[in-house]
Design a protein around this motif. Sequence first.
Motif, PDB file in Angstrom:
ATOM      1  N   SER A  76       1.823   4.124  36.336  1.00 30.56           N
ATOM      2  CA  SER A  76       2.648   4.432  35.904  1.00 30.56           C
ATOM      3  C   SER A  76       4.129   3.681  35.531  1.00 30.56           C
ATOM      4  O   SER A  76       3.363   2.424  35.383  1.00 30.56           O
ATOM      5  N   THR A  78       7.506   2.147  35.113  1.00 23.73           N
ATOM      6  CA  THR A  78       9.197   1.621  35.417  1.00 23.73           C
ATOM      7  C   THR A  78       9.736   1.618  34.031  1.00 23.73           C
ATOM      8  O   THR A  78       9.448   0.964  32.941  1.00 23.73           O
ATOM      9  N   GLU A  89       8.011  -2.373  32.914  1.00 24.70           N
ATOM     10  CA  GLU A  89       6.855  -2.778  33.753  1.00 24.70           C
ATOM     11  C   GLU A  89       5.698  -1.046  33.751  1.00 24.70           C
ATOM     12  O   GLU A  89       6.002  -0.497  33.812  1.00 24.70           O
ATOM     13  N   THR A  91       2.149  -0.103  35.480  1.00 26.87           N
ATOM     14  CA  THR A  91       0.749  -0.489  36.409  1.00 26.87           C
ATOM     15  C   THR A  91      -0.235   0.313  36.095  1.00 26.87           C
ATOM     16  O   THR A  91       0.015   1.750  36.216  1.00 26.87           O
ATOM     17  N   VAL A  93      -3.871   1.139  37.975  1.00 26.02           N
ATOM     18  CA  VAL A  93      -5.333   1.338  38.851  1.00 26.02           C
ATOM     19  C   VAL A  93      -5.926   2.113  39.236  1.00 26.02           C
ATOM     20  O   VAL A  93      -6.137   3.616  38.571  1.00 26.02           O
ATOM     21  N   LYS A 129       5.595  -5.191  30.257  1.00 21.95           N
ATOM     22  CA  LYS A 129       4.424  -6.656  31.693  1.00 21.95           C
ATOM     23  C   LYS A 129       3.780  -5.091  32.027  1.00 21.95           C
ATOM     24  O   LYS A 129       3.949  -3.889  32.387  1.00 21.95           O
ATOM     25  N   ILE A 130       2.265  -5.259  31.850  1.00 22.90           N
ATOM     26  CA  ILE A 130       1.399  -4.278  32.683  1.00 22.90           C
ATOM     27  C   ILE A 130       0.460  -4.958  34.053  1.00 22.90           C
ATOM     28  O   ILE A 130       0.160  -5.704  32.822  1.00 22.90           O
ATOM     29  N   ILE A 131       0.028  -4.613  34.407  1.00 25.94           N
ATOM     30  CA  ILE A 131       0.101  -5.596  35.204  1.00 25.94           C
ATOM     31  C   ILE A 131      -1.408  -3.706  35.842  1.00 25.94           C
ATOM     32  O   ILE A 131      -1.520  -2.718  36.056  1.00 25.94           O
ATOM     33  N   PHE A 132      -2.722  -4.704  36.316  1.00 26.13           N
ATOM     34  CA  PHE A 132      -3.043  -3.061  36.392  1.00 26.13           C
ATOM     35  C   PHE A 132      -4.417  -4.405  37.581  1.00 26.13           C
ATOM     36  O   PHE A 132      -4.276  -5.587  37.580  1.00 26.13           O
ATOM     37  N   SER A 133      -5.058  -3.331  38.293  1.00 28.64           N
ATOM     38  CA  SER A 133      -6.124  -3.298  39.214  1.00 28.64           C
ATOM     39  C   SER A 133      -7.066  -2.050  39.621  1.00 28.64           C
ATOM     40  O   SER A 133      -7.577  -1.307  39.218  1.00 28.64           O
TER      41      SER A 133
END
Length: 139
Positions: A76, A78, A89, A91, A93, A129-133
């Motif tokens: 996803s 933003t 940003e 994200t 998952v 900004k790339i956030i991963f989990s």
Amino acid sequence: MNNATIRLTSGMQFVASADSGHAVVMDADADSGGNNTGSRPMELLLMGLGGCSGMDIISILRKKKQQVTGLEAKVSGTMADDYPHKYREITIVYTVRGKGVADEAVKRAVQLSMDKYCSVKATLEGSAKIIFSYRIIED
């Protein structure tokens, strides 16, 4: 070098084809003059990131002999309020399914993709900004 050709077909619909011979339809929604017959270009960017990193991760896990039965990436983004409405940003998952899949193997595969192998992520770096989990589901 990779090449792509994007052609207007009608309204706001475009068909993009690349060296691989595959094509993708892009279109806008009705409010933007389209007919909603294809994905939006910015959606394709998210899909490309998920596909690129997903291919890295599954390849690494297979080399590590992990019994992976599935991998899903939910991506996803933003977007900025002002033009050009670029992603601020993103994200990701990852959900890895399998039998006895080691947490450390998944962690390492995801990290390698994000830090070393995924060319789409590397291209976006510095722009968003790339956030991963990740999570693992036992089959």
